[in-house]
Every structure is written in C-alpha cells, then in structure tokens.
Design a protein around this motif. Structure first.
Motif, PDB file in Angstrom:
ATOM      1  N   SER A 154      42.292   8.630   2.145  1.00  0.00           N
ATOM      2  CA  SER A 154      41.169   7.897   1.556  1.00  0.00           C
ATOM      3  C   SER A 154      41.564   6.535   1.009  1.00  0.00           C
ATOM      4  O   SER A 154      40.768   5.902   0.316  1.00  0.00           O
ATOM      5  CB  SER A 154      40.534   8.738   0.433  1.00  0.00           C
ATOM      6  OG  SER A 154      40.076   9.977   0.927  1.00  0.00           O
ATOM      7  N   ASN A 161      30.503  10.963  -2.191  1.00  0.00           N
ATOM      8  CA  ASN A 161      31.317   9.912  -1.584  1.00  0.00           C
ATOM      9  C   ASN A 161      31.316   8.692  -2.491  1.00  0.00           C
ATOM     10  O   ASN A 161      30.305   8.386  -3.146  1.00  0.00           O
ATOM     11  CB  ASN A 161      30.792   9.548  -0.194  1.00  0.00           C
ATOM     12  CG  ASN A 161      31.200  10.566   0.856  1.00  0.00           C
ATOM     13  OD1 ASN A 161      31.833  11.573   0.543  1.00  0.00           O
ATOM     14  ND2 ASN A 161      30.835  10.319   2.097  1.00  0.00           N
ATOM     15  N   LYS A 212      36.608   7.394  -0.705  1.00  0.00           N
ATOM     16  CA  LYS A 212      36.261   8.696  -0.113  1.00  0.00           C
ATOM     17  C   LYS A 212      34.944   8.529   0.633  1.00  0.00           C
ATOM     18  O   LYS A 212      33.858   8.564   0.048  1.00  0.00           O
ATOM     19  CB  LYS A 212      36.146   9.757  -1.200  1.00  0.00           C
ATOM     20  CG  LYS A 212      35.792  11.146  -0.679  1.00  0.00           C
ATOM     21  CD  LYS A 212      35.651  12.129  -1.832  1.00  0.00           C
ATOM     22  CE  LYS A 212      35.164  13.484  -1.348  1.00  0.00           C
ATOM     23  NZ  LYS A 212      33.782  13.421  -0.787  1.00  0.00           N
ATOM     24  N   LEU A 213      35.040   8.333   1.931  1.00  0.00           N
ATOM     25  CA  LEU A 213      33.878   7.944   2.728  1.00  0.00           C
ATOM     26  C   LEU A 213      33.752   8.775   4.001  1.00  0.00           C
ATOM     27  O   LEU A 213      33.416   8.264   5.066  1.00  0.00           O
ATOM     28  CB  LEU A 213      33.969   6.444   3.066  1.00  0.00           C
ATOM     29  CG  LEU A 213      33.942   5.512   1.848  1.00  0.00           C
ATOM     30  CD1 LEU A 213      34.306   4.096   2.250  1.00  0.00           C
ATOM     31  CD2 LEU A 213      32.569   5.553   1.163  1.00  0.00           C
TER      32      LEU A 213
END
Length: 204
Positions: free
Chosen positions: A7, A99, A165-166
């Motif tokens: 991430s 996210n 964090k995607l």
C-alpha cells in the motif's frame, strides 16, 4: 501507522500531491506525558535540500510554547477516503472495509518570529488558480496586528510514512465492483485515486 509495502505510494510525487490537495493536517506532540494536537493547514516545501513543512500557530495556543521546549512532533495528513460496502459486490461474502490515503511526517519544529513568510506561502498556495486571487497586502492596516498574533514555523521532515490503501489486494472482479459502487454513490475522488493507483501498478 502500520506501513504495508503493498500500500505504499509508488513515488514521492504521490505524497506531494496528497499534501497539496489536502493541506489541512494535525500537528501532534507530547509534553510531560500530555498529548497535544492542533489542526492546521500546512505547505510542503520540497524544492530544498532539507524538505520541510511551513505553518503558523496562534501565539496564545499553548501548543506553541510546548513545541519551543520539545520540538519533535508528528504531522498527519489524510487524503481521500471512504467506506467500501459489500452491498456493491456480486460476491456477498466480501467484508466491509475503508479505503484511504494517509501520510505521516516525523518533524522537528523551528519557530520564526517573522510570520510573514508563512502567511504569504499559505495564501499563495490556497489562492493559486482562483479568479481574482486575494493577496495578503489587501489586508492593509489589519495585517500588522494579525501577523503579531501568530508565530511561524518550519518543521524539518525527519521521517515519512505513507499508506495508500486503495484496493491493491482485491480480486479483479471485486475491484471492478468497488469502482462501480463508488461511481453510483458519486465518490469520485476516491474512485479516481483507486484508478490512478491501479494504473501505476500496471505500469500504464
């Protein structure tokens, strides 16, 4: 913040973009075991040998006096973020998650009695691109009193931690369902961030 290699942003430009687009941060430090936190806008100056953040505090803020004595601090920036609902998924066994983009800087704060440079930099950053942009000089006689009420600082960056964090761990079908859900709910900023991250990962 726990840093997950999957991430991490792929380059410093992503960090610079987050700070530029989301300049409102939290400045956190400790004095004698007591935590202090001040929300404030900051400008990142990375075009120098020692990158630093520029900002100012009200002289009446006790956090300023605490940082004079103990200058180490943590600065937290939050970028786009949002809830990811399993209701969007064809696979309903998926769990909900959140996210987000976040950057943390360990810094050492150095105060400057001349607040002008910090106020000018912040105004220039926030007014950039605006029609009929406002300038500090337009305050006229009000400016000296305002500038005396604040104290400027440069926060030298000692360490950087970032987590974007995607959806990097999602299956392709789940990832596509998340994008469709974000589109339906008009969470366009998070949608764009996920697409941008995926494009970088694929080398596009």
């Amino acid at each position: 913040m726990r840093v997950d290699p999957k991430s991490c942003p792929r380059n410093e430009d992503a960090i610079h973009r987050l700070v530029r687009d989301h300049p409102f941060a939290h400045l956190i430090s400790s004095r004698s075991g007591k935590l202090l936190c001040t929300p404030l806008p900051l400008v990142l100056d990375h075009d120098v040998e020692a990158p630093h953040l520029i900002g100012h505090l009200a002289r009446s803020n006790p956090h300023a006096a605490a940082l004079v004595r103990e200058p180490r601090a943590l600065v937290v920036f939050s970028g786009t973020h949002g809830y990811i609902s399993p209701s969007w998924m064809r696979d309903r066994t998926q769990a909900p998650t959140w996210n987000y983009e976040s950057v943390q800087f360990d810094v050492e704060v150095d105060f400057d009695e001349d607040a002008g440079f910090a106020l000018e930099r912040l105004v220039a950053r926030m007014e950039h691109g605006r029609r009929d942009a406002w300038r500090v000089s337009e305050m006229g006689d009000r400016y000296p009193g305002l500038s005396r009420a604040v104290i400027a600082f440069r926060a030298r960056i000692i360490d950087t931690r970032a987590r974007f964090k995607l959806g990097q761990d999602e299956r392709a079908d789940v990832f596509d369902d998340i994008l469709a859900g974000l589109e339906r709910e008009r969470q366009h900023e998070l949608l764009s961030a996920m697409v941008r991250q995926a494009s970088r990962a694929s080398g596009d």
